[in-house]
Write an enzyme that holds these catalytic residues in place. Structure first.
Site, PDB file in Angstrom:
ATOM      1  N   LYS A 184       0.883  -1.160   0.000  1.00  0.00           N
ATOM      2  CA  LYS A 184       0.000   0.000   0.000  1.00  0.00           C
ATOM      3  C   LYS A 184       0.922   1.211   0.000  1.00  0.00           C
ATOM      4  O   LYS A 184       1.630   1.470   0.972  1.00  0.00           O
ATOM      5  CB  LYS A 184      -0.909   0.013   1.215  1.00  0.00           C
ATOM      6  CG  LYS A 184      -1.851   1.207   1.214  1.00  0.00           C
ATOM      7  CD  LYS A 184      -2.502   1.426   2.555  1.00  0.00           C
ATOM      8  CE  LYS A 184      -3.267   2.751   2.523  1.00  0.00           C
ATOM      9  NZ  LYS A 184      -3.688   3.179   3.877  1.00  0.00           N
ATOM     10  N   ALA A 211      -9.693   5.717   4.358  1.00  0.00           N
ATOM     11  CA  ALA A 211      -9.534   6.941   5.158  1.00  0.00           C
ATOM     12  C   ALA A 211     -10.823   7.751   5.286  1.00  0.00           C
ATOM     13  O   ALA A 211     -11.521   7.999   4.300  1.00  0.00           O
ATOM     14  CB  ALA A 211      -8.429   7.841   4.603  1.00  0.00           C
ATOM     15  N   GLY A 212     -11.105   8.156   6.533  1.00  0.00           N
ATOM     16  CA  GLY A 212     -12.199   9.073   6.812  1.00  0.00           C
ATOM     17  C   GLY A 212     -13.514   8.426   7.197  1.00  0.00           C
ATOM     18  O   GLY A 212     -14.381   9.068   7.776  1.00  0.00           O
ATOM     19  N   ASN A 231      -9.361   1.569   9.731  1.00  0.00           N
ATOM     20  CA  ASN A 231      -8.459   1.440  10.871  1.00  0.00           C
ATOM     21  C   ASN A 231      -8.987   2.221  12.077  1.00  0.00           C
ATOM     22  O   ASN A 231      -9.519   1.663  13.023  1.00  0.00           O
ATOM     23  CB  ASN A 231      -7.050   1.873  10.507  1.00  0.00           C
ATOM     24  CG  ASN A 231      -6.015   1.535  11.573  1.00  0.00           C
ATOM     25  OD1 ASN A 231      -4.813   1.675  11.362  1.00  0.00           O
ATOM     26  ND2 ASN A 231      -6.413   1.073  12.741  1.00  0.00           N
TER      27      ASN A 231
END
EC number: 2.8.1.10
Length: 291
Positions: A131, A218-219, A240
């Protein structure tokens, strides 16, 4: 009696059809390059309060891919990361090394090679996944498009399976696909912010234009947001902070598992068209009083 028997038969046939359809949908593998995965949820390993919480959350998520930030292994957390790596059954989970913390393309390339060596030490000798993150500024943590493109081109030539983390930029996503990246990972909003789907329209364009998997990263803060990006056709979601920093990470990991599966099945089933006016859900003919 005959009518009741026919109704029971109709219900049984409908259930059998649905179960068969559900098995077909849920068994459709998620592929990156030539590697097949059953789960469309990828889980990160950072910011958990304890090793046990991290391990149990990974298990509850039902994920196949676990990502670890190689660059962020330092004197403060090396014990935690080493212990976590030892706790995980790497015959069951696929390691996705990531280059979080790298500020330049050159640094990301070095860390990617280190991640590849760690994967091999864990017994995943054919694991060339990375990644790719190139993030020059610590305040806003937005990925550098030029540095990402530069590092991706180099790593693809080295034989890596590159999954670049990017702003929700359809043009950049297509350029990365064209140079050989195996997936693209647009952000939904600022990493770790829990702001949700700030870039949903751009993500929709990326999904529509991409011929490689689109993994939204993300977010995302709650399961409904994971469901929504799957409903518009994303191939997978990486989570995460939304799990690691919530009150009960194991419960949230399970909720995310269900949300991703629900969103994928809903997209596969196909939503109804949006209409401008109301429409009855029951027939207008043969109503009581009209017979």
């Amino acid at each position: 009696m005959l009518i009741d028997s026919l109704r029971v038969l109709k219900i049984k046939v409908a259930r059998k059809f649905y179960i068969s359809y559900f098995i077909i949908i849920m068994n459709k593998d998620f592929c990156i390059k030539n590697k097949k995965f059953q789960s469309r949820l990828i889980l990160g390993t950072g910011r958990y309060r304890s090793l046990l919480e991290a391990k149990q959350s990974i298990e509850a998520s039902g994920c196949d891919i676990v990502t670890v930030a190689i660059r962020r292994i330092n004197a403060d957390n090396i014990g935690f990361i080493k212990s976590l790596i030892k706790l995980i059954n790497w015959q069951k989970y696929w390691l996705l090394p990531n280059t979080a913390g790298c500020q330049t393309a050159e640094e990301a390339i070095r860390v990617a090679n280190l991640g590849q060596e760690i994967a091999k030490q864990l017994g995943q000798v054919d694991n060339n996944f990375v990644k790719l993150e190139v993030i020059p500024a610590n305040k806003y943590l937005f990925p550098d498009p030029i540095g990402t493109l530069k590092a991706a081109e180099h790593l693809v030539k080295q034989g890596f399976v590159v999954l670049p983390y990017i702003n929700s930029d359809p043009i950049l996503a297509k350029q990365l696909e064209d140079i050989g990246c195996s997936a693209v990972m647009p952000l939904a909003s600022a990493i770790g912010s829990g702001q949700g789907l700030k870039n949903i329209d751009n993500i929709r364009i990326i999904v529509e234009a991409s011929k490689v998997p689109v993994i939204v990263d993300a977010g995302i803060g709650v399961p409904s947001e994971a469901t929504q990006v799957m409903e518009i056709g994303a191939d997978a979601v990486l989570i995460n902070t939304a799990v690691a920093q919530c009150k009960v990470p194991v419960a949230m990991a399970n909720a995310m598992r269900l949300a991703v599966a629900a969103g994928y099945e809903a997209h596969s089933a196909g939503r109804i068209p949006i209409k401008n006016y109301a429409r009855t859900s029951s027939p207008n003919f043969d109503r009581i009083g009209q017979i």
